[in-house]
Motif scaffolding. Structure first.
Motif, mmCIF file in Angstrom:
data_model
loop_
_atom_site.group_PDB
_atom_site.id
_atom_site.type_symbol
_atom_site.label_atom_id
_atom_site.label_comp_id
_atom_site.label_asym_id
_atom_site.label_seq_id
_atom_site.Cartn_x
_atom_site.Cartn_y
_atom_site.Cartn_z
ATOM 1 N N GLY A 70 0.812 -1.202 0.000
ATOM 2 C CA GLY A 70 0.000 0.000 0.000
ATOM 3 C C GLY A 70 0.847 1.254 0.000
ATOM 4 O O GLY A 70 2.068 1.210 -0.171
ATOM 5 N N PRO A 71 0.220 2.392 0.210
ATOM 6 C CA PRO A 71 0.950 3.656 0.190
ATOM 7 C C PRO A 71 1.934 3.808 1.340
ATOM 8 O O PRO A 71 2.784 4.685 1.314
ATOM 9 N N SER A 72 1.838 2.946 2.360
ATOM 10 C CA SER A 72 2.749 3.040 3.497
ATOM 11 C C SER A 72 4.050 2.281 3.265
ATOM 12 O O SER A 72 4.918 2.251 4.132
ATOM 13 N N ALA A 73 4.213 1.629 2.121
ATOM 14 C CA ALA A 73 5.418 0.855 1.841
ATOM 15 C C ALA A 73 5.832 1.026 0.388
ATOM 16 O O ALA A 73 5.026 1.372 -0.478
ATOM 17 N N THR A 74 7.107 0.782 0.132
ATOM 18 C CA THR A 74 7.634 0.807 -1.229
ATOM 19 C C THR A 74 8.336 -0.517 -1.505
ATOM 20 O O THR A 74 8.715 -1.240 -0.579
ATOM 21 N N VAL A 75 8.503 -0.834 -2.768
ATOM 22 C CA VAL A 75 9.299 -1.982 -3.186
ATOM 23 C C VAL A 75 10.519 -1.437 -3.925
ATOM 24 O O VAL A 75 10.376 -0.757 -4.946
ATOM 25 N N ASP A 76 11.700 -1.718 -3.385
ATOM 26 C CA ASP A 76 12.932 -1.130 -3.907
ATOM 27 C C ASP A 76 13.879 -2.219 -4.399
ATOM 28 O O ASP A 76 14.014 -3.275 -3.762
ATOM 29 N N ALA A 77 14.551 -1.948 -5.520
ATOM 30 C CA ALA A 77 15.490 -2.903 -6.107
ATOM 31 C C ALA A 77 16.889 -2.693 -5.546
ATOM 32 O O ALA A 77 17.340 -1.559 -5.363
ATOM 33 N N PHE A 78 17.582 -3.800 -5.285
ATOM 34 C CA PHE A 78 18.973 -3.779 -4.829
ATOM 35 C C PHE A 78 19.791 -4.711 -5.708
ATOM 36 O O PHE A 78 19.242 -5.572 -6.406
ATOM 37 N N ARG A 98 21.225 -4.175 -8.393
ATOM 38 C CA ARG A 98 20.820 -3.989 -9.788
ATOM 39 C C ARG A 98 19.668 -4.914 -10.179
ATOM 40 O O ARG A 98 19.645 -5.521 -11.239
ATOM 41 N N GLY A 99 18.718 -5.020 -9.263
ATOM 42 C CA GLY A 99 17.501 -5.758 -9.543
ATOM 43 C C GLY A 99 17.557 -7.236 -9.239
ATOM 44 O O GLY A 99 16.574 -7.951 -9.492
ATOM 45 N N ARG A 100 18.639 -7.710 -8.640
ATOM 46 C CA ARG A 100 18.718 -9.144 -8.340
ATOM 47 C C ARG A 100 17.897 -9.527 -7.118
ATOM 48 O O ARG A 100 17.602 -10.704 -6.903
ATOM 49 N N PHE A 101 17.547 -8.552 -6.270
ATOM 50 C CA PHE A 101 16.537 -8.791 -5.244
ATOM 51 C C PHE A 101 15.826 -7.485 -4.946
ATOM 52 O O PHE A 101 16.315 -6.395 -5.264
ATOM 53 N N HIS A 102 14.621 -7.602 -4.345
ATOM 54 C CA HIS A 102 13.792 -6.448 -4.051
ATOM 55 C C HIS A 102 13.400 -6.468 -2.575
ATOM 56 O O HIS A 102 13.362 -7.530 -1.940
ATOM 57 N N LEU A 103 13.089 -5.290 -2.061
ATOM 58 C CA LEU A 103 12.821 -5.146 -0.637
ATOM 59 C C LEU A 103 11.577 -4.306 -0.420
ATOM 60 O O LEU A 103 11.423 -3.236 -1.012
ATOM 61 N N VAL A 104 10.672 -4.805 0.435
ATOM 62 C CA VAL A 104 9.512 -4.018 0.878
ATOM 63 C C VAL A 104 9.946 -3.226 2.107
ATOM 64 O O VAL A 104 10.426 -3.805 3.088
ATOM 65 N N GLY A 154 10.149 4.551 10.102
ATOM 66 C CA GLY A 154 11.008 3.403 10.301
ATOM 67 C C GLY A 154 12.309 3.540 9.523
ATOM 68 O O GLY A 154 12.572 4.535 8.863
ATOM 69 N N HIS A 155 13.131 2.513 9.625
ATOM 70 C CA HIS A 155 14.447 2.523 8.990
ATOM 71 C C HIS A 155 14.343 2.033 7.552
ATOM 72 O O HIS A 155 13.769 0.983 7.281
ATOM 73 N N ARG A 156 14.919 2.798 6.629
ATOM 74 C CA ARG A 156 14.992 2.390 5.235
ATOM 75 C C ARG A 156 16.437 2.011 4.920
ATOM 76 O O ARG A 156 17.362 2.784 5.145
ATOM 77 N N SER A 157 16.615 0.800 4.402
ATOM 78 C CA SER A 157 17.959 0.278 4.171
ATOM 79 C C SER A 157 18.619 0.952 2.982
ATOM 80 O O SER A 157 17.960 1.409 2.042
#
Length: 261
Positions: A9-17, A19-25, A31-34
């Protein structure tokens, strides 16, 4: 039947790390964003590592997933006490983009600082891991604190934290296991004291933003039972003259090479 992707939802993002080999919610606004710290810490695990690794204070799981991505035969346990952050880690493992990693990763909601039998009952058994990485809260209480309680929990160090986390690391480490910790340079004396006789042969790698700038992070790697002396290694320089990463920093952050040569 294919697994449905978790709702984001709008309270979370999905980010690539990597170079796209894994993704993180991750939480979008609290909170802490890696970021770079987690990728540098993951780089402390040698390429080709095949054992069981624990990621203490895993948050949404960035460092642990980075280890699993670079080390194809590693099995990783993400250890996180926050319900919200461990929920993000669970959502990350359920992402379709991470299904090639999920069978080798488990999530344990537990407090790393628990003592003795409380720790064992929480799922952190003695002599279980071959490598432990940890990104503990390392900001001092006197530093300006964020009003966000979730972020404050991830960033602000409580009294005796390094001692408690490394006590647990020593308990869950198999003979000869290694530990790696990322912290601020000012924490070096306390970290070395907490390593004590538990882990020896400590290697300290400073992280500098640029040439001729003071270090902003250190990563310490040590081995249980080692009697080798302390070593201060060549630093990693993050940036050149501009804002771009140096070639080596870029390679470490994207999981192409390990941090320790």
């Amino acid at each position: 039947m294919a697994k449905e992707p978790p709702p984001v939802g709008p309270s979370a993002t999905v980010d690539a790390f990597h170079r796209g080999r894994f993704h993180l919610v991750q939480p979008a606004s609290k909170g802490h964003r890696s970021g770079i710290d987690a990728m540098l810490l993951a780089g402390a695990v040698p390429t080709g590592f095949r054992g069981r690794a624990a990621d203490f204070g895993a948050g949404a799981g960035a460092a642990g997933l980075a280890v699993a991505t670079r080390c194809a035969e590693a099995h990783v346990t993400l250890v996180e006490r926050s319900a919200e952050m461990s929920g993000c880690a669970r959502a990350s493992l359920d992402l379709p983009e991470n299904q090639h990693l999920a069978p080798r990763i488990e999530l344990l909601k537990a407090d790393v600082a628990l003592p003795g039998q409380e720790r064992v009952r929480a799922g952190l058994s003695d002599r279980s891991f071959d490598f432990i990485i940890m990104n503990p809260p390392f900001n001092a209480v006197r530093d300006r604190a964020t009003p966000d309680p979730l972020k404050r929990e991830a960033h602000v160090m409580t009294e005796g934290l390094f001692e408690k986390w490394l006590r647990t690391a020593a308990a869950v480490a198999r003979p000869g296991a290694e530990v790696a910790v990322i912290a601020r340079p000012v924490s070096l004396p306390e970290l070395l004291a907490a390593l004590g006789s538990r882990f020896g042969g400590a290697e300290v790698l400073p992280i500098h933003p640029r040439q001729r700038a003071e270090a902003i992070r250190i990563i310490i790697r040590a081995r249980q039972g080692s009697r080798a002396g302390l070593r201060l290694l060549d630093p990693l320089i993050l940036h050149g003259s501009g804002r771009d990463f140096t070639e080596r920093a870029e390679a470490v952050i994207n999981g192409q090479v390990p941090l320790f040569r």
